[in-house]
Design an enzyme around this catalytic site. Structure first.
Site, short mmCIF file in Angstrom:
data_model
loop_
_atom_site.label_atom_id
_atom_site.label_comp_id
_atom_site.label_asym_id
_atom_site.label_seq_id
_atom_site.Cartn_x
_atom_site.Cartn_y
_atom_site.Cartn_z
N ARG A 170 46.32 43.80 50.50
CA ARG A 170 44.90 43.80 50.58
C ARG A 170 44.39 42.73 51.69
O ARG A 170 43.07 42.78 52.01
CB ARG A 170 44.58 43.19 49.07
CG ARG A 170 44.55 44.13 48.01
CD ARG A 170 44.21 43.41 46.73
NE ARG A 170 43.11 42.80 46.60
CZ ARG A 170 42.16 43.54 46.20
NH1 ARG A 170 42.17 44.63 45.91
NH2 ARG A 170 40.98 42.70 46.00
N ARG A 174 45.37 38.86 61.23
CA ARG A 174 44.65 39.27 62.45
C ARG A 174 45.40 38.46 63.39
O ARG A 174 45.50 37.17 63.27
CB ARG A 174 43.41 39.09 62.21
CG ARG A 174 42.76 39.93 61.50
CD ARG A 174 40.96 40.04 61.65
NE ARG A 174 40.40 40.65 60.73
CZ ARG A 174 39.78 40.02 59.96
NH1 ARG A 174 39.62 38.85 60.02
NH2 ARG A 174 39.05 40.90 58.98
N ARG A 245 45.83 40.31 33.64
CA ARG A 245 45.46 38.98 33.88
C ARG A 245 44.12 38.85 33.43
O ARG A 245 43.38 39.74 33.67
CB ARG A 245 45.60 38.37 35.27
CG ARG A 245 47.13 38.69 35.72
CD ARG A 245 48.08 37.79 35.03
NE ARG A 245 47.94 36.29 35.24
CZ ARG A 245 48.84 35.47 34.55
NH1 ARG A 245 49.44 35.76 33.73
NH2 ARG A 245 48.32 34.17 35.20
N ARG A 276 41.40 28.69 42.33
CA ARG A 276 40.31 28.52 43.36
C ARG A 276 38.96 27.98 42.54
O ARG A 276 39.05 27.78 41.68
CB ARG A 276 39.79 29.72 44.15
CG ARG A 276 39.65 31.06 43.23
CD ARG A 276 39.55 32.02 44.08
NE ARG A 276 39.21 33.52 43.25
CZ ARG A 276 39.42 34.42 43.57
NH1 ARG A 276 39.64 34.79 44.68
NH2 ARG A 276 38.96 35.70 42.62
N GLU A 296 38.82 28.27 38.61
CA GLU A 296 39.35 29.49 38.13
C GLU A 296 40.88 29.21 37.70
O GLU A 296 41.68 28.88 38.31
CB GLU A 296 39.24 30.66 38.99
CG GLU A 296 37.87 31.21 39.43
CD GLU A 296 37.76 32.42 40.22
OE1 GLU A 296 38.88 33.16 40.52
OE2 GLU A 296 36.70 32.72 40.85
N TYR A 343 43.63 48.29 40.70
CA TYR A 343 43.02 47.08 41.56
C TYR A 343 41.85 47.41 42.44
O TYR A 343 41.90 47.06 43.68
CB TYR A 343 44.08 46.40 42.19
CG TYR A 343 43.61 44.87 42.51
CD1 TYR A 343 42.50 44.24 42.33
CD2 TYR A 343 44.94 44.05 43.17
CE1 TYR A 343 42.39 42.91 42.71
CE2 TYR A 343 44.59 42.73 43.48
CZ TYR A 343 43.37 42.02 43.12
OH TYR A 343 43.24 40.91 43.62
N ASP A 345 38.41 47.68 44.60
CA ASP A 345 37.26 46.80 44.81
C ASP A 345 35.98 47.56 44.44
O ASP A 345 35.94 48.73 44.17
CB ASP A 345 37.30 46.82 46.65
CG ASP A 345 38.40 45.78 47.03
OD1 ASP A 345 38.70 44.85 46.21
OD2 ASP A 345 38.81 45.81 48.16
N1 UDP Z 1 46.71 35.51 48.05
C1 UDP Z 1 47.29 34.30 48.37
N2 UDP Z 1 46.91 33.39 48.99
C2 UDP Z 1 45.49 33.13 49.24
C3 UDP Z 1 44.74 34.23 48.83
C4 UDP Z 1 45.43 35.60 48.16
O1 UDP Z 1 48.57 34.59 48.28
O2 UDP Z 1 44.94 32.08 49.40
C5 UDP Z 1 47.37 36.61 47.40
C6 UDP Z 1 47.70 36.71 46.16
O3 UDP Z 1 48.64 37.33 45.54
C7 UDP Z 1 46.20 37.47 45.54
C8 UDP Z 1 46.50 38.69 46.72
O4 UDP Z 1 46.61 37.90 47.93
O5 UDP Z 1 46.60 38.28 44.32
C9 UDP Z 1 45.05 39.35 46.84
O6 UDP Z 1 44.01 38.43 46.87
P1 UDP Z 1 42.46 38.68 46.77
O7 UDP Z 1 41.46 37.49 47.46
O8 UDP Z 1 42.26 40.01 47.39
O9 UDP Z 1 42.25 38.56 45.49
P2 UDP Z 1 40.82 38.64 44.53
O10 UDP Z 1 39.87 38.42 45.29
O11 UDP Z 1 40.84 40.10 44.07
O12 UDP Z 1 40.93 37.77 43.35
#
Ligand code: UDP
Length: 365
Positions: A170, A174, A245, A276, A296, A343, A345
């Site tokens: 996801r 870059r 989850r 976060r 969270e 999952y 968006d």
């Molecule tokens: N992820 C990570 N470190 C980060 C952010 C994301 O390892 O700092 C990984 C983690 O496994 C997460 C996945 O990337 O479940 C997808 O992140 P995303 O930000 O898409 O999650 P959401 O915002 O849907 O909770």
């Protein structure tokens, strides 16, 4: 008597309800919660729109979806650029040249690619079969160890070698200095919060809040039901539980105008108990004197909790397929992140609701 009983006033249900109503159908929307908007719901605290069920940033490459949502809200120019905090070291996300420079001191894209290739080779990965291998082959072991391993373990409650590679795909990788988290042409937050967007989507539509499907399902209210809740719950968990989850939020009002300088800061070490911190005012460039933050905490779902994320490993996907086979009636449609156990968006959810409504109305895909 209604044409459609829509179970769930979240994004899928609300979009479906709008399109059907505009086509002359009689629709009733119910939701067991006391508010509309599902997990997109926002609530004002100290004049700040607080994302009560976690950050929702609308982003899409789909012009029609973008045009559709813009009928119900103005979107601001918010661009998601989270910061990763690993034990006090700050890194840019998504993984980009700023991240690589801070991690290794490399300056050019070729140097960054060489470093990643070296670490991928050292790990001996050719065809990644799990999240750990996928992450190392995309960004190397150092970034995996500091920015992915701990965060993922906390978010999913499972080690990275037991999770599917798709989760990490996801995130963009870059070799430019672009801090935009999403590869999307269009992005923003509805001005005034998501709840306003849902109020407009559902305007003129009958909505009954605090109403469980179980309490109305035998009343024969409608010719067709659109069910957006979890499929295992719909079938009374007869084949067993799907895993989800859930997230608990600790929200605080702080007497400062700027706590962390960004809407999203990820804590990527394994010791910090939360994943976060969201500082909500920064989604809307807020200038309030105070600020509101949410930490969270991620947990395994149990009955009574709100499900947030499906755990799309082989075992759960197989069980969901078994449940899907139980769908025998043409008079119930299922859709959205929970019913589909995907999952999604937000933009994908809108697209799927628009397509499902079109199919209902025309009989064509
Ligand atoms: N992820 C990570 N470190 C980060 C952010 C994301 O390892 O700092 C990984 C983690 O496994 C997460 C996945 O990337 O479940 C997808 O992140 P995303 O930000 O898409 O999650 P959401 O915002 O849907 O909770």
């Amino acid at each position: 008597m209604y044409d459609y009983l829509i179970v769930g006033a979240g994004l899928y249900g609300s979009v479906f309800a709008r399109v059907m109503t505009d086509s002359g159908k009689k629709v009733l929307v119910i939701d067991k919660r006391s508010h509309i908007g599902g997990n997109c719901y926002t609530e004002q605290i100290e004049g700040i729109n607080v994302h009560k069920y976690g950050a929702h940033i609308f982003h899409t490459n789909d012009e029609q979806v973008w045009e559709f949502v813009n009928r119900y809200a103005s979107f601001n120019r918010y661009t998601n650029s989270p910061v990763a905090n690993y034990c006090g070291e700050l890194y840019s996300l998504p993984f980009n040249m700023y991240t690589f420079n801070k991690m290794w001191g490399v300056v050019t894209p070729d140097e960054a690619k060489a470093k990643i290739e070296e670490q991928r080779k050292e790990a001996g990965i050719t065809d990644p079969v799990n999240l750990e291998q996928q992450a190392i082959s995309l960004v190397g072991r150092d970034i995996y160890e500091k920015l992915i391993k701990g965060y993922t373990m906390k978010q999913w409650g499972r080690p990275c070698d037991e999770l599917p590679p798709s989760i990490i795909k996801r995130l963009p990788v870059r070799f430019t200095f672009d801090n935009n988290y999403f590869n999307a042409l269009y992005q923003g937050i509805p001005v005034g919060g998501y709840t306003k967007l849902f109020e407009r989507l559902l305007s003129g539509i009958e909505v009954r809040l605090g109403t469980d499907y179980a309490s109305v399902k035998d009343e024969g209210l409608a010719s067709k039901v659109v069910y957006t809740g979890a499929l295992d719950e719909y079938f009374d968990y007869s084949l067993g539980h799907l895993e989800y989850r859930t997230v608990r939020f600790e929200t605080e009002v702080l007497d400062t105008d700027n706590f962390q300088g960004n809407a999203v800061v990820n804590y990527t070490d394994s010791k910090t108990p939360f994943t976060r911190i969201i500082e909500h005012k920064f989604f809307e460039f807020g200038t309030q004197e105070k600020t509101v933050i949410s930490c969270e905490f991620s947990y395994e779902w149990k009955i009574g909790d709100e499900p947030f994320y499906p755990v799309n490993d082989e075992k759960n996907d197989a069980l969901h397929e078994q449940y899907a086979k139980l769908i025998a009636s043409d008079n119930v449609l299922f859709g959205g992140r929970m019913a589909d156990y995907k999952y999604y968006d937000m933009d994908v959810t809108v697209r799927r609701a628009l397509d499902a409504a079109k199919k209902e109305l025309t009989g064509n895909d």
